[in-house]
Write a protein that holds these residues in place. Structure first.
Motif, mmCIF file in Angstrom:
data_model
loop_
_atom_site.group_PDB
_atom_site.id
_atom_site.type_symbol
_atom_site.label_atom_id
_atom_site.label_comp_id
_atom_site.label_asym_id
_atom_site.label_seq_id
_atom_site.Cartn_x
_atom_site.Cartn_y
_atom_site.Cartn_z
ATOM 1 N N MET A 92 19.656 2.847 -5.176
ATOM 2 C CA MET A 92 21.046 2.584 -4.797
ATOM 3 C C MET A 92 21.607 1.539 -5.764
ATOM 4 S SD MET A 92 21.410 4.747 -2.576
ATOM 5 C CE MET A 92 22.729 4.634 -1.430
ATOM 6 N N ASN A 93 21.216 0.295 -5.620
ATOM 7 C CA ASN A 93 21.704 -0.766 -6.504
ATOM 8 C C ASN A 93 20.579 -1.617 -7.073
ATOM 9 O OD1 ASN A 93 24.449 -0.176 -6.049
ATOM 10 N ND2 ASN A 93 24.374 -1.273 -4.108
ATOM 11 N N ASP A 94 19.348 -1.335 -6.689
ATOM 12 C CA ASP A 94 18.260 -2.246 -7.010
ATOM 13 C C ASP A 94 17.024 -1.472 -7.488
ATOM 14 O OD1 ASP A 94 16.320 -4.222 -7.083
ATOM 15 O OD2 ASP A 94 16.880 -5.103 -5.161
ATOM 16 N N TYR A 95 16.807 -1.446 -8.803
ATOM 17 C CA TYR A 95 15.640 -0.748 -9.348
ATOM 18 C C TYR A 95 14.339 -1.400 -8.913
ATOM 19 C CZ TYR A 95 17.957 2.625 -12.363
ATOM 20 O OH TYR A 95 18.682 3.699 -12.819
ATOM 21 N N ASN A 96 14.319 -2.725 -8.776
ATOM 22 C CA ASN A 96 13.100 -3.409 -8.351
ATOM 23 C C ASN A 96 12.694 -2.983 -6.949
ATOM 24 O OD1 ASN A 96 12.912 -4.836 -10.752
ATOM 25 N ND2 ASN A 96 14.090 -6.553 -9.976
ATOM 26 N N LYS A 97 13.654 -2.944 -6.035
ATOM 27 C CA LYS A 97 13.377 -2.543 -4.655
ATOM 28 C C LYS A 97 12.892 -1.100 -4.602
ATOM 29 C CE LYS A 97 15.490 -2.348 -0.080
ATOM 30 N NZ LYS A 97 16.691 -2.660 0.715
ATOM 31 N N ALA A 98 13.532 -0.216 -5.352
ATOM 32 C CA ALA A 98 13.122 1.184 -5.380
ATOM 33 C C ALA A 98 11.726 1.337 -5.975
ATOM 34 C CB ALA A 98 14.128 2.015 -6.175
ATOM 35 N N THR A 99 11.411 0.539 -6.994
ATOM 36 C CA THR A 99 10.081 0.606 -7.611
ATOM 37 C C THR A 99 9.013 0.131 -6.638
ATOM 38 O OG1 THR A 99 11.058 0.274 -9.795
ATOM 39 C CG2 THR A 99 8.690 -0.153 -9.576
ATOM 40 N N ARG A 100 9.272 -0.982 -5.945
ATOM 41 C CA ARG A 100 8.300 -1.460 -4.953
ATOM 42 C C ARG A 100 8.078 -0.402 -3.873
ATOM 43 N NH1 ARG A 100 11.540 -6.139 -5.426
ATOM 44 N NH2 ARG A 100 12.493 -5.686 -3.393
ATOM 45 N N ARG A 101 9.167 0.194 -3.394
ATOM 46 C CA ARG A 101 9.069 1.176 -2.319
ATOM 47 C C ARG A 101 8.294 2.422 -2.760
ATOM 48 N NH1 ARG A 101 10.764 1.507 2.568
ATOM 49 N NH2 ARG A 101 11.024 3.512 3.548
ATOM 50 N N VAL A 102 8.530 2.911 -3.966
ATOM 51 C CA VAL A 102 7.836 4.120 -4.410
ATOM 52 C C VAL A 102 6.340 3.839 -4.609
ATOM 53 C CG1 VAL A 102 8.133 4.019 -6.941
ATOM 54 C CG2 VAL A 102 8.176 6.221 -5.770
ATOM 55 N N ILE A 103 5.995 2.631 -5.016
ATOM 56 C CA ILE A 103 4.582 2.256 -5.137
ATOM 57 C C ILE A 103 3.925 2.261 -3.763
ATOM 58 C CG2 ILE A 103 3.019 0.317 -5.641
ATOM 59 C CD1 ILE A 103 4.960 -0.370 -7.998
ATOM 60 N N VAL A 104 4.579 1.654 -2.782
ATOM 61 C CA VAL A 104 4.022 1.604 -1.422
ATOM 62 C C VAL A 104 3.925 3.007 -0.831
ATOM 63 C CG1 VAL A 104 4.392 0.741 0.924
ATOM 64 C CG2 VAL A 104 4.755 -0.771 -1.036
ATOM 65 N N ARG A 105 4.937 3.833 -1.061
ATOM 66 C CA ARG A 105 4.887 5.206 -0.557
ATOM 67 C C ARG A 105 3.731 5.983 -1.178
ATOM 68 N NH1 ARG A 105 10.050 8.127 -1.758
ATOM 69 N NH2 ARG A 105 8.885 9.827 -0.814
ATOM 70 N N ALA A 106 3.492 5.797 -2.485
ATOM 71 C CA ALA A 106 2.379 6.472 -3.157
ATOM 72 C C ALA A 106 1.045 6.001 -2.591
ATOM 73 C CB ALA A 106 2.446 6.224 -4.663
ATOM 74 N N ALA A 107 0.896 4.701 -2.383
ATOM 75 C CA ALA A 107 -0.351 4.167 -1.814
ATOM 76 C C ALA A 107 -0.568 4.686 -0.398
ATOM 77 C CB ALA A 107 -0.318 2.638 -1.829
ATOM 78 N N ALA A 108 0.500 4.743 0.389
ATOM 79 C CA ALA A 108 0.395 5.261 1.757
ATOM 80 C C ALA A 108 -0.024 6.727 1.753
ATOM 81 C CB ALA A 108 1.725 5.084 2.490
ATOM 82 N N GLU A 109 0.497 7.489 0.816
ATOM 83 C CA GLU A 109 0.119 8.902 0.673
ATOM 84 C C GLU A 109 -1.361 9.022 0.314
ATOM 85 O OE1 GLU A 109 0.952 13.096 0.419
ATOM 86 O OE2 GLU A 109 2.359 11.518 0.976
ATOM 87 N N MET A 110 -1.838 8.128 -0.554
ATOM 88 C CA MET A 110 -3.252 8.138 -0.925
ATOM 89 C C MET A 110 -4.121 7.843 0.289
ATOM 90 S SD MET A 110 -3.048 6.230 -4.606
ATOM 91 C CE MET A 110 -4.764 6.468 -5.087
ATOM 92 N N ALA A 111 -3.708 6.881 1.122
ATOM 93 C CA ALA A 111 -4.467 6.558 2.338
ATOM 94 C C ALA A 111 -4.508 7.755 3.273
ATOM 95 C CB ALA A 111 -3.854 5.352 3.043
ATOM 96 N N GLN A 112 -3.403 8.454 3.370
ATOM 97 C CA GLN A 112 -3.339 9.622 4.251
ATOM 98 C C GLN A 112 -4.296 10.709 3.750
ATOM 99 O OE1 GLN A 112 0.634 10.878 5.020
ATOM 100 N NE2 GLN A 112 0.014 12.603 6.268
ATOM 101 N N GLU A 113 -4.352 10.908 2.430
ATOM 102 C CA GLU A 113 -5.263 11.899 1.872
ATOM 103 C C GLU A 113 -6.717 11.499 2.060
ATOM 104 O OE1 GLU A 113 -4.391 12.965 -2.141
ATOM 105 O OE2 GLU A 113 -2.366 13.624 -1.661
ATOM 106 N N MET A 114 -6.987 10.176 2.095
ATOM 107 C CA MET A 114 -8.357 9.693 2.309
ATOM 108 C C MET A 114 -8.710 9.599 3.780
ATOM 109 S SD MET A 114 -8.856 6.696 -0.554
ATOM 110 C CE MET A 114 -7.357 5.786 -0.244
ATOM 111 N N ASP A 115 -7.750 9.937 4.650
ATOM 112 C CA ASP A 115 -7.932 9.823 6.110
ATOM 113 C C ASP A 115 -8.271 8.412 6.526
ATOM 114 O OD1 ASP A 115 -7.289 12.336 7.025
ATOM 115 O OD2 ASP A 115 -9.312 13.109 6.715
ATOM 116 N N LEU A 116 -7.572 7.431 5.956
ATOM 117 C CA LEU A 116 -7.783 6.022 6.324
ATOM 118 C C LEU A 116 -6.768 5.597 7.352
ATOM 119 C CD1 LEU A 116 -8.475 4.438 2.849
ATOM 120 C CD2 LEU A 116 -10.118 5.026 4.593
#
Length: 116
Positions: A92-116
């Motif tokens: 929207m207006n903040d590349y830093n916020k979007a970058t942090r969020r996409v990193i967390v979303r990717a990590a959360a997806e990895m946890a889901q694939e690992m069944d953690l």
């Protein structure tokens, strides 16, 4: 819809970060601080803290790229083969916020694939 709390907790599990969810109100700033209380001086909060998000990306081999009005994260799939997956987050207006969020979303997806 996944909450910030669920994303943070799942991302923490993927990175081996142990803690309990906590929130405190900061009277002088008038806002809430939330994240995983790991016993450290500060809460672990990669959605709000650049350093936490950066360390999470490095630990889990997540790479990010800016693409016009979005940030893209590429991360390894947990299937025993060398394949990557991509997640995008709109800016929207903040590349830093979007970058942090996409990193967390990717990590959360990895946890889901690992069944953690």
């Amino acid at each position: 819809m996944t909450t910030n709390r669920e994303l943070t907790e799942r991302a923490g599990r993927a990175a081996g970060i142990v803690g309990r969810w906590a929130q405190i109100h900061q009277p002088y700033g008038g806002h809430w601080i939330e994240g995983l209380d790991t016993g450290a001086r500060m809460y672990w909060s990669p959605l709000d803290d650049d350093g936490d998000a950066f360390r999470l990306a490095v630990k889990l081999n997540i790479s990010t790229h800016q693409r016009f009005a979005m940030v893209q994260a590429d991360f390894p799939r947990i299937e025993g083969i060398c394949v990557t997956k991509t997640i995008c987050e709109g800016v929207m207006n903040d590349y830093n916020k979007a970058t942090r969020r996409v990193i967390v979303r990717a990590a959360a997806e990895m946890a889901q694939e690992m069944d953690l």
